[in-house]
Structure formats: structure tokens, C-alpha cells
Design a protein around this motif. Structure first.
Motif, PDB file in Angstrom:
ATOM      1  N   PRO A  69      23.898  -8.221 -31.771  1.00  0.00           N
ATOM      2  CA  PRO A  69      22.884  -9.275 -31.646  1.00  0.00           C
ATOM      3  C   PRO A  69      23.310 -10.551 -32.359  1.00  0.00           C
ATOM      4  O   PRO A  69      23.822 -10.506 -33.484  1.00  0.00           O
ATOM      5  N   THR A  70      23.112 -11.689 -31.702  1.00  0.00           N
ATOM      6  CA  THR A  70      23.556 -12.969 -32.260  1.00  0.00           C
ATOM      7  C   THR A  70      22.941 -13.233 -33.627  1.00  0.00           C
ATOM      8  O   THR A  70      23.626 -13.705 -34.545  1.00  0.00           O
ATOM      9  N   ALA A  71      21.650 -12.934 -33.784  1.00  0.00           N
ATOM     10  CA  ALA A  71      20.989 -13.181 -35.065  1.00  0.00           C
ATOM     11  C   ALA A  71      21.614 -12.329 -36.161  1.00  0.00           C
ATOM     12  O   ALA A  71      21.819 -12.792 -37.290  1.00  0.00           O
ATOM     13  N   GLN A  72      21.919 -11.080 -35.862  1.00  0.00           N
ATOM     14  CA  GLN A  72      22.532 -10.196 -36.846  1.00  0.00           C
ATOM     15  C   GLN A  72      23.902 -10.729 -37.252  1.00  0.00           C
ATOM     16  O   GLN A  72      24.262 -10.728 -38.434  1.00  0.00           O
ATOM     17  N   GLU A  73      24.678 -11.183 -36.276  1.00  0.00           N
ATOM     18  CA  GLU A  73      26.016 -11.702 -36.564  1.00  0.00           C
ATOM     19  C   GLU A  73      25.930 -12.996 -37.374  1.00  0.00           C
ATOM     20  O   GLU A  73      26.699 -13.202 -38.317  1.00  0.00           O
ATOM     21  N   THR A  74      24.989 -13.872 -37.035  1.00  0.00           N
ATOM     22  CA  THR A  74      24.819 -15.120 -37.786  1.00  0.00           C
ATOM     23  C   THR A  74      24.448 -14.823 -39.231  1.00  0.00           C
ATOM     24  O   THR A  74      24.941 -15.481 -40.156  1.00  0.00           O
ATOM     25  N   GLY A  75      23.573 -13.849 -39.437  1.00  0.00           N
ATOM     26  CA  GLY A  75      23.193 -13.458 -40.793  1.00  0.00           C
ATOM     27  C   GLY A  75      24.374 -12.945 -41.593  1.00  0.00           C
ATOM     28  O   GLY A  75      24.529 -13.277 -42.769  1.00  0.00           O
ATOM     29  N   ARG A  76      25.209 -12.143 -40.951  1.00  0.00           N
ATOM     30  CA  ARG A  76      26.401 -11.625 -41.636  1.00  0.00           C
ATOM     31  C   ARG A  76      27.344 -12.764 -42.035  1.00  0.00           C
ATOM     32  O   ARG A  76      27.916 -12.766 -43.119  1.00  0.00           O
ATOM     33  N   GLN A  77      27.505 -13.710 -41.123  1.00  0.00           N
ATOM     34  CA  GLN A  77      28.390 -14.840 -41.412  1.00  0.00           C
ATOM     35  C   GLN A  77      27.849 -15.679 -42.569  1.00  0.00           C
ATOM     36  O   GLN A  77      28.614 -16.114 -43.449  1.00  0.00           O
ATOM     37  N   ALA A  78      26.536 -15.907 -42.574  1.00  0.00           N
ATOM     38  CA  ALA A  78      25.933 -16.675 -43.673  1.00  0.00           C
ATOM     39  C   ALA A  78      26.096 -15.947 -44.993  1.00  0.00           C
ATOM     40  O   ALA A  78      26.385 -16.560 -46.028  1.00  0.00           O
ATOM     41  N   LEU A 115      15.501 -18.076 -34.511  1.00  0.00           N
ATOM     42  CA  LEU A 115      15.570 -18.916 -35.717  1.00  0.00           C
ATOM     43  C   LEU A 115      16.838 -18.642 -36.504  1.00  0.00           C
ATOM     44  O   LEU A 115      17.505 -19.561 -36.981  1.00  0.00           O
ATOM     45  N   VAL A 116      17.190 -17.363 -36.644  1.00  0.00           N
ATOM     46  CA  VAL A 116      18.386 -16.996 -37.400  1.00  0.00           C
ATOM     47  C   VAL A 116      19.650 -17.313 -36.608  1.00  0.00           C
ATOM     48  O   VAL A 116      20.640 -17.809 -37.160  1.00  0.00           O
TER      49      VAL A 116
END
Length: 498
Positions: A202-211, A354-355
Motif C-alpha cells: 500500500p502506498t500509504a504504508q510505503e510512504t510511512g516507512r520512507q518517512a 493523507l499519508v
């Protein structure tokens, strides 16, 4: 009804000529059972875009073996999955109970067959000297087929699943198998291996990991901290969704806390997040928190009064306490109804959006070590101003309640900064929590007293009325004791220092 248990296992890939080594040398293993063979046929269900598989969730209908039926597996930690089962039922109709438990991921999308697996399984049971099963070793020859594409694969896999054994047995068995030539499995599930490159995180999960990764690197930004924290809370909300539907202990509380954390940070971190997108989300999070709050408040009262009554000699369970339990059950039904609404699914979509694409302002690009202290101090100043306003308030009780909410906001603002600011932020979290707990002790006593007073008006006999009176006195005393500690607690708490 779905039956639940926790599955703790490890998987290993093995060559076609792999020979399972002697296993009686493992710690605690006295003997190995005679092998049992089974032919298993499993049909896996998911959405067209594999939303369950993307989260490591598997939903299957399996024939053959000793546990034929529907199996839902949800990750629960390293090597662990919560497994829920239901009878075989109809071949292409997912049991409603299991479908409900993955509704937060499917969000109205059809659950349909996506793959089949044929498995020839040989099972060995590892026994202790009393004959108790410590673990099962399953040697599987697997043939899989992806239904839409018609493509397939075949492989051999060894599973070690704990029964009564300890985790060190799982580790020792893995070491023994690897020494014999097995390798750690390329996927935690057979379906995951079969689908392989078709599953997109999921894009949101990946964005969170990157952040989160950027926070650990030099020069993180304020936006990185906000996104990483929000992503963690979205994941927590999704993780507790099925637990709430199962009415697991403390699940409602934890899911509600995740909603409150997000709502608080969306407010406290307004300088780095565009309000045009976040303000509507705050309102929807407020709605969800209220839905969960009804159950949580009744749950707290029931547990609180049950403990109080058990501490009174010669008192059975009063009728009014039974009525409270019924109210809680009815509130749970309303929660389950709310969690099926398009409004809830839309909120989940919006949170992930949002994430995945955070609405960051220009200030979000500033150095987190410089920007985050300002945000935390601003939240603390709001708390201090609210506290100072209690003395002059026409309604001190209402104002104290607002102070408690401001303490939570300050706590969560500091929590979001811990990964960057470290110990000073941790101390601020601790201090805000101290104040919050004192105010919470007072508020809980007041709410409990009000409930007891209402129950007393409806009391059926003098015994119930007497018990209610005793409990009312206890609650008022505890509320007053918490209030007496408030001034000293606040005086002992320093302002944030960064």
C-alpha cells in the motif's frame, strides 16, 4: 461462529531431494510420531487488486486434512498470526463473520477466488516424554495456480508450527533444518510466494516507512516527523479494527487512542499540514472516536463497578450491573454497524491518501530539530493557559475537562517528536501523561458517581440501593482525592525544555 487461535510458525524452502533430518535431538523432544499424509486443496479469496495479500492477510477455503474449513490469517507479530476458522459452508460464499473481519481492507470490494493450491502434506509431530505435542513439522509439496492468469508454480516447503513447545524449540528446529539444506522461505505465506510480484505494498504504508527512515537519517524535516507518526496511527487503527469487531479486551480503547492521536496531531501540527485537507479529517476522526467512546465508557464503568462489588463482602452481582453489561453489548452492536458504513470506509481511504500524499506546507520542509520544539511548546502553552483559566471559570468542572483534553494534545504533540528530539520529548510526554491521569481520575470518579446516582433512582430493592450508596461514596471520595492532587501535580511539572 469463527474460532480463533494464535499460529506461531516458521517456513523453509527445500529442494525436491531434501531429507528431513533427525528431530529427536531438539531440546525437549523425546520422540517423533509416525508420519501422516494428507492431500489439501485450498482456494484463496481476495479483492481483484489483492488488498488482503498486500497486508499479509490470507483468506482461504481448504478441503482435506484435520482442519478443513475457512481459514483467515492476520499477522500478529514476528512468526505469529491470528487464525480464525469457520466451517466449510458454501464454496464461493465467504462466511459473513470472516468477511467482516477484513472489511477495513476490502472496503466494499468483492472477495473472490484469486488462486488455488494443491498440497501433498506429510506431518510429523514432535512429542515430549509425556506424549504431549510440542510442535508439528509439515513437509509440503505444493502446486499453485493464479486463477485470472492461469499461471502457476510448484515448490517444496517445510513448516514448523508450535503447539505446547516454547519459542526456543522453533529456533532450534529452524537451525536444524537449515543445516540439512533448507532455506528461510522467500515468503511468509504460500499465497504470497505464488503471487510474488503481483502484490503491491500500500502506498500509504510505503510512504510511512520512507518517512520513518528519513527521521533516522541526518537532517529530518518537520514534515517527515508528522507523516511518520500519522502513518503509524493509521496502521494501528487498521490493526485494531478486526480486534474491535471481535470485542477483544482493550481493543476499542486502543483503536480510539489511535483516532485521538491522529486528530490531536492534525491540530498541533497545523503549521506543517494544510488545514484545507486536514480539518475535514479531524471532524470525521471525531465522529469515529465518539462511536468507539460509547462502548469504551460503558466498558470502563462495568469493569470498575465489577471490581468494586467484588470487594464488598456478601454482595452478589446486582441487577443494575447486569443491565450495564447489556448496554455495553448493545453499544458494541452499534460500533459494528458503524464499521460497515461507507462513511467509515471513506475515512480510511482519506487517511491513507493523507499519508500517501501528505499536504505539507512550506514550514514542513524546515529542520525538524528546530521546528518540532516550537510545535510542542505551543501545545504546552495552550495547556498552561487552560489550566490557569480554571480558577476564574464559571464552570470549573467543564474547564478541567478541557484541560485534560489539552494535556492529551500536548502529550501526543510530544510523542510525534520523540523520534527526532529524544529524551526531552519523552519527558514532556511523561509530564503531560501525569497531569492527564490525575484529571482522568477525577473525571472517571465524577462520571461513575453520576451513573450510580441514576441507577439509584431506578433501584429495585433496598439491597441494590444500599450497594449503590456505598459505591457512590467511594467514587466521590476518589474523585476528591484526585482533585486534591491536581495543584501539587501541576506545580511539580516543568514546562518543556529543548
Amino acid at each position: 461462529m469463527a474460532v480463533k487461535h494464535v499460529e506461531i510458525e516458521r517456513k523453509y524452502d527445500a529442494a525436491a531431494d531434501f531429507a528431513v533430518p533427525e528431530l529427536t535431538v531438539l531440546p525437549g523432544v523425546a520422540s517423533v510420531s509416525a508420519p501422516e499424509t494428507h492431500h489439501l486443496h485450498a482456494t484463496y479469496f481476495d479483492t481483484a487488486d489483492l488488498r488482503l495479500a498486500a497486508r499479509g492477510i490470507t483468506l482461504r477455503r481448504r478441503r482435506g486434512g484435520t482442519d478443513a474449513g475457512w481459514h483467515l490469517k492476520i499477522p500478529a507479530g514476528p512468526d505469529s498470526k491470528n487464525e480464525l476458522r469457520a466451517p466449510l459452508g458454501r464454496a464461493h460464499v465467504v462466511p459473513a463473520r470472516l468477511a467482516g473481519l477484513v472489511a477495513a481492507y476490502a472496503r466494499g470490494a468483492e472477495l473472490r477466488p484469486v488462486a488455488t493450491l494443491e498440497t501433498d502434506r506429510t506431518v510429523l509431530r514432535l512429542l515430549d516424554d509425556s506424549g504431549e505435542v510440542l510442535a508439528e513439522v509439515a513437509d509440503d509439496a505444493v502446486t499453485g495456480r493464479v486463477l485470472d492468469e492461469g499461471s502457476g508454480d510448484a515448490w517444496r516447503e517445510i513448516e514448523v508450527e508450535l503447539a505446547a513447545g516454547a519459542r526456543d524449540l522453533l529456533k532450534a528446529a529452524g537451525k536444524r533444518l537449515r543445516k540439512a539444506g533448507a532455506r528461510k522461505a522467500s515468503s511468509s505465506s504460500k499465497l504470497g510466494r505464488l503471487l510474488n510480484g503481483q502484490i503491491a505494498r500500500p502506498t500509504a504504508q510505503e510512504t510511512g516507512r520512507q518517512a520513518l527512515a528519513r527521521i533516522a537519517a541526518p537532517a529530518p524535516t518537520a514534515g517527515d516527523a508528522a507523516v511518520a507518526y500519522l502513518a503509524a496511527q493509521v496502521e494501528a487503527l487498521l490493526a485494531y479494527d478486526p480486534k474491535v469487531r471481535l470485542a477483544e479486551f482493550d481493543a476499542v480503547h486502543r483503536m480510539r487512542v489511535a483516532t485521538r492521536r491522529m486528530r490531536s496531531v492534525l491540530q498541533s501540527y497545523r503549521p506543517v499540514l494544510d488545514r484545507e485537507r486536514t480539518d475535514p479529517l479531524r471532524e470525521e476522526l471525531k465522529w469515529l472516536a465518539a462511536v468507539l467512546g460509547e462502548v469504551r465508557d460503558l466498558e470502563v464503568l462495568r469493569m470498575r463497578f465489577t471490581e468494586r462489588v467484588e470487594g464488598l463482602e456478601g454482595i452478589g452481582e446486582p441487577a443494575w450491573l447486569e443491565e450495564l453489561a447489556k448496554q455495553e453489548q448493545a453499544a458494541y452492536r452499534r460500533v459494528n454497524t458503524a464499521l460497515k458504513l461507507p462513511r467509515y470506509y471513506a475515512l480510511l481511504d482519506a487517511l491513507e491518501a493523507l499519508v500517501a500524499d501528505p499536504p505539507l506546507t512550506a514550514r514542513a520542509g524546515r529542520d525538524a530539530t528546530a521546528e518540532l520544539p516550537r510545535l510542542v511548546v505551543r501545545a504546552w502553552k495552550r495547556l498552561a493557559d487552560a489550566y490557569d483559566g480554571v480558577a476564574a471559570s464559571e464552570d470549573p468542572e467543564l474547564t478541567r475537562h478541557e484541560v485534560r483534553k489539552d494535556a492529551k494534545r500536548a502529550r501526543y504533540a510530544a510523542e510525534a517528536a520523540v523520534a527526532v528530539l529524544g529524551d526531552p520529548a519523552k519527558q514532556t510526554v511523561k509530564n503531560a501523561k501525569r497531569l492527564q491521569e490525575v484529571l482522568g481520575g477525577y473525571q472517571d470518579g465524577v462520571i461513575a458517581s453520576e451513573h450510580l446516582r441514576g441507577a439509584a433512582e431506578r433501584a429495585r430493592d433496598t439491597a441494590d440501593a444500599f450497594t449503590l450508596g456505598v459505591l457512590y461514596g467511594i467514587e466521590r471520595c476518589e474523585a476528591q482525592a484526585a482533585l486534591d492532587r491536581l495543584e501539587g501535580t501541576w506545580a511539580d511539572i516543568p514546562a518543556p525544555a529543548f
